[in-house]
Structures are given as structure tokens and as C-alpha cells.
Design a protein around this motif. Structure first.
Motif: not given
Length: 143
Positions: A57-59, A65-71, A104-110
Motif C-alpha cells: 500500500k502507498i499514500t 512530498k513523501r510516500v508512505e506505506g508498506n511493501n 518486498e524486493t520486487f516491489f522496491l526494485n520496480t
């Protein structure tokens, strides 16, 4: 002849204002919403296999100017920049260090490779590399 010039000028101004309003509306549609990932391009593992318990999820916070959430497993926060339909994400800040699989790794790399975005006719957020949709999010909550 003057009426034609005046009409053309008014039409041009209205067209420019409507384009400007559209861009602002698209950018503001990102905010005050939590977005949940529903599609990810590229992995050889099925989407449900990458995220069996919890989807990322992202917000977007327009003030910081930041995005927060979970991966899907660990929380994250990163800076973002938007200019027109171009978007980029900075390096994620400190997170918890639980290992929850390859998702998690795939999400952050993408998300680091994404360079454009679009909110489609269904209200879904598409994060893209150029014109190729890499990640698609749906709205799950308004704050």
C-alpha cells in the motif's frame, strides 16, 4: 476579421486553462487516498504468491512530498517528485527488517524504476516505465 481573432483568442485561452486544470486534478487525485497494489508486471511468481498475506500500500503526502506505506511486509517511506505525468521515487528510508519473501524486493526494485504515472478511467493509479504499466493500484481508503 476582429471577431474571428477575438473568438480564436478566447478559444485558445479556454483550451489552455482546461489542460492546466486537468493536470492539477490528476495530481491531486493521488492525495488523501490509500492505494493498494493489485497488479505487478514482470515477476515469474504469481501475484498472489508474492503477496499471500498482505498487498503493498502507498499514500502520497503533498505537504512533505513523501510516500508512505508498506511493501507487503515492512513499512517504508520515500521522497517523491511529480512534474506533469512524470514521477520518481527516492530511496526508501529505514524500515523494519523482517523477511517475507521475494515480493518486498520486487516491489522496491520496480518502484525505483517508475518514471510516469496515470490515473485511468476506472480511477486506478498506474505507475509506468514510459508507456508500460509496471504497477497498478486501486483506492482502498480516503483519509
Amino acid at each position: 476579421m476582429d471577431k474571428i481573432k477575438t473568438f480564436s483568442l478566447v478559444f485558445l485561452i479556454i483550451g489552455m486553462l482546461s489542460c492546466s486544470t486537468s493536470k492539477k486534478t490528476t495530481a491531486t487525485a493521488l492525495f488523501n487516498t490509500t492505494w493498494e497494489l493489485e497488479y505487478l508486471s514482470g515477476p515469474k511468481i504469481a501475484f498472489e504468491g508474492l503477496y499471500p498475506d498482505r498487498k503493498p500500500k502507498i499514500t502520497f503526502d503533498p505537504t512533505t512530498k513523501r510516500v508512505e506505506g508498506n511493501n507487503s511486509c515492512n513499512g517504508y517511506s520515500a521522497a517523491y517528485t511529480i512534474e506533469g505525468n512524470e514521477i520518481s521515487f527516492g530511496e526508501p528510508g529505514p524500515t523494519t527488517m523482517m523477511y517475507c519473501g521475494e515480493g518486498e524486493t520486487f516491489f522496491l526494485n520496480t518502484i525505483k524504476k517508475v518514471n510516469t504515472y496515470r490515473i485511468d478511467a476506472e480511477g486506478k493509479l498506474n505507475l509506468m516505465i514510459d508507456d508500460i504499466i509496471m504497477m497498478r493500484f486501486k483506492k482502498i481508503a480516503k483519509e
